[in-house]
Design a protein around this motif. Structure first.
Motif, PDB file in Angstrom:
ATOM      1  N   GLN A  79       0.842  -1.199   0.000  1.00  0.00           N
ATOM      2  CA  GLN A  79       0.000   0.000   0.000  1.00  0.00           C
ATOM      3  C   GLN A  79       0.877   1.249   0.000  1.00  0.00           C
ATOM      4  O   GLN A  79       0.649   2.187  -0.772  1.00  0.00           O
ATOM      5  CB  GLN A  79      -0.854  -0.006   1.268  1.00  0.00           C
ATOM      6  CG  GLN A  79      -2.108   0.812   1.182  1.00  0.00           C
ATOM      7  CD  GLN A  79      -3.286   0.094   1.851  1.00  0.00           C
ATOM      8  OE1 GLN A  79      -3.107  -0.741   2.751  1.00  0.00           O
ATOM      9  NE2 GLN A  79      -4.482   0.401   1.408  1.00  0.00           N
ATOM     10  N   GLU A 135       1.200   4.179  -2.891  1.00  0.00           N
ATOM     11  CA  GLU A 135       1.001   5.594  -2.571  1.00  0.00           C
ATOM     12  C   GLU A 135       2.215   6.440  -2.944  1.00  0.00           C
ATOM     13  O   GLU A 135       2.075   7.541  -3.488  1.00  0.00           O
ATOM     14  CB  GLU A 135       0.666   5.752  -1.082  1.00  0.00           C
ATOM     15  CG  GLU A 135      -0.800   5.437  -0.793  1.00  0.00           C
ATOM     16  CD  GLU A 135      -1.090   5.154   0.674  1.00  0.00           C
ATOM     17  OE1 GLU A 135      -0.295   5.593   1.539  1.00  0.00           O
ATOM     18  OE2 GLU A 135      -2.112   4.508   0.943  1.00  0.00           O
ATOM     19  N   LYS A 182       2.162   9.462  -5.669  1.00  0.00           N
ATOM     20  CA  LYS A 182       2.562  10.786  -5.230  1.00  0.00           C
ATOM     21  C   LYS A 182       3.623  11.370  -6.166  1.00  0.00           C
ATOM     22  O   LYS A 182       3.568  12.526  -6.553  1.00  0.00           O
ATOM     23  CB  LYS A 182       3.163  10.667  -3.819  1.00  0.00           C
ATOM     24  CG  LYS A 182       2.910  11.837  -2.921  1.00  0.00           C
ATOM     25  CD  LYS A 182       3.346  11.461  -1.516  1.00  0.00           C
ATOM     26  CE  LYS A 182       3.325  12.618  -0.555  1.00  0.00           C
ATOM     27  NZ  LYS A 182       3.811  12.189   0.768  1.00  0.00           N
TER      28      LYS A 182
END
Lengths: 238, 246
Positions: free
Chosen positions: B235, B239, B243
């Motif tokens: 996860q 992310e 980003k």
């Protein structure tokens, strides 16, 4: 049973003379003294046989052994070594640890050289200075590996050429060609003297000399086909 | 049942020289808890019944030993055999099969053509299948959709190759199973995180069954990474990628 004109030869290679990956297969077959037929593909147009034989990747080289296809050059070289294991010389070393070391370096070579050469040839975009440095570092490491593996003998494989000699040696044609095309020094006798001497010996080896043309021929090929693939610049090889 | 020994010596009664010799003969493996490449090697060692010492690396602060043993890539896994290092998981797997040829099951088949096929599918997994799966997991929007389609296309090729067999190698697992094996738990994690199913029963029934066969095999089910921890890590990775591209 004698072979008739209608029967295909037992061993056929689908290839292109300028592909280092194809050259590997031809060297291995010559080393083992295996009779074979070479079917030269036409640049830019893949044959029906190729598409049928390697449907997943549609790339050369493909070895057809009694019609059964094998692809990926290093896989083919190992296959040749295993099928014709009673024909000297052995291509892979006998010791499992040394085999592992040779396989490690062969993988390393294919991680660095094909892409690097394409960038220096100009068929793929990239930072040429960065690539020259990367390839020089790679050659430095291979120089050290050569000293360890050759043990004072002529080749990575010792007295005769072997798996790692074939893996690296097959790239020598294009390495020397891009030195001319890009105006750079890679096989520099001042930096990698043992590899330079090894490269000369490799290119003169009887199993190699007729299938690894001079650098100039590769340069000619590059000039002829350089602009051939505007959107897919790489050779139709692996 | 294979155990990882986190300490290197267990016997205080051996002489210093005997301990050194014993230590040099011990098979060692440098690894990282979430690395699928490390697990492939560990499953292979278990197939062969080989005892080994496991050294957990902190990949953000690599040990001097690791850097000495794998100066070229500085990565795990690295197997140490009689004090000598072997790196790159595919290379290690073939080495394990050859060094312990007469122990346990064979990892590669005997027949040269079958061996060539096994090696072909290992490369397929690495060069052709992994990149779109990784791209699918680390992107979004159109880029992710394109990667998804590419991944499914490659999975369909693999489905055809598997063709209802229990394992790629047949009745027992082999090189290709070990090499693709981590997908059996990684893909479900990716599916959970992205909320998208990659391996659907209607399209890829053999692969779905294979994933189950692999995870439930005696070798694998006794040695898997901690799933909750792994899911959190995946996860965080997704992310971080999203980003960076925004």
């Amino acid at each position: 049973m004698s072979s008739t004109k209608e029967e295909a030869p037992a061993v056929r290679v689908l290839g292109l003379w300028a592909s280092p990956f194809v050259i590997r297969v031809l060297i291995a077959l010559r080393l083992k003294g295996v009779e074979h037929e070479v079917l030269e593909e036409v640049v830019g147009k893949k044959s029906e046989l190729l598409l049928r034989s390697n449907p997943v990747h549609k790339k050369i080289p493909v070895l057809l052994h009694h019609g059964k296809p094998i692809s990926e050059s290093l896989i083919i070289v190992q296959y040749i070594d295993e099928v014709w294991s009673s024909n000297a010389p052995a291509i892979l070393p006998a010791d499992p640890y040394v085999r592992a070391v040779e396989r490690f370096w062969a993988q390393y070579i294919d991680d660095k050289f094909p892409r690097g050469i394409r960038i220096l040839k100009g068929t793929v975009d990239g930072n040429k200075d960065e690539i020259v440095e990367q390839l020089s570092t790679a050659l430095q490491l291979l120089e050290e590996a050569f000293l360890k593996l050759s043990n004072g003998k002529h080749y990575f494989g010792g007295d005769n050429i072997g798996y790692l000699d074939i893996a690296l040696g097959s790239h020598v044609g294009w390495v020397r060609a891009v030195e001319k095309i890009a105006g750079v020094q890679l096989l520099d006798a001042a930096k990698v003297p043992h590899l330079v001497a090894w490269a000369d010996r490799f290119c003169a080896h009887p199993a190699v000399v007729d299938v690894l043309p001079s650098a100039d021929r590769f340069v000619e090929y590059s000039v002829k086909y350089g602009s051939f693939f505007p959107t897919r610049p790489s050779l139709p090889t692996e | 049942m294979m155990k990882r020994n986190l300490t290197t010596h267990h016997s205080a009664t051996l002489s210093a020289m005997e301990r050194q010799e014993e230590d040099e003969d011990r098979v060692k493996l440098f690894g990282f808890w979430s690395s699928p490449y490390v697990y492939k090697v560990e499953w292979a060692l278990r197939i062969k019944g080989i005892q080994y010492d496991y050294i957990e690396e902190n990949l953000e602060n690599k040990s001097d030993q690791l850097l000495e043993y794998n100066p070229v890539h500085k990565k795990v896994p690295v197997l140490i055999y009689q004090g000598k290092p072997i790196a790159e998981s595919e290379v290690i797997l073939e080495f394990i099969d050859e060094a312990w040829k007469h122990h346990g099951d064979r990892i590669l088949p005997e027949d040269p053509y079958d061996r060539a096929m096994a090696r072909f599918w290992v490369r397929f997994g690495k060069d052709t299948l992994s990149p779109p799966i990784w791209k699918w997991f680390t992107t979004q929007g159109q880029e992710q959709e394109a990667a998804y389609a590419a991944a499914v296309e490659q999975l369909q090729i693999l489905e055809k190759e598997l063709d209802g067999k229990r394992f790629f190698a047949g009745e027992k697992m082999g090189l290709v199973d070990l090499s693709l094996g981590p997908f059996s738990y990684i893909i479900p994690i990716y599916e959970e995180i992205t909320g998208v199913k990659l391996i659907k029963e209607e399209k890829l029934p053999s692969l779905l069954a294979w994933m189950d066969n692999f995870l439930n095999s005696s070798i694998v089910r006794e040695h898997l990474p901690p799933m909750d921890k792994l899911k959190l890590r995946c996860q965080a990775i997704r992310e971080a990628f999203l980003k960076n591209t925004n």
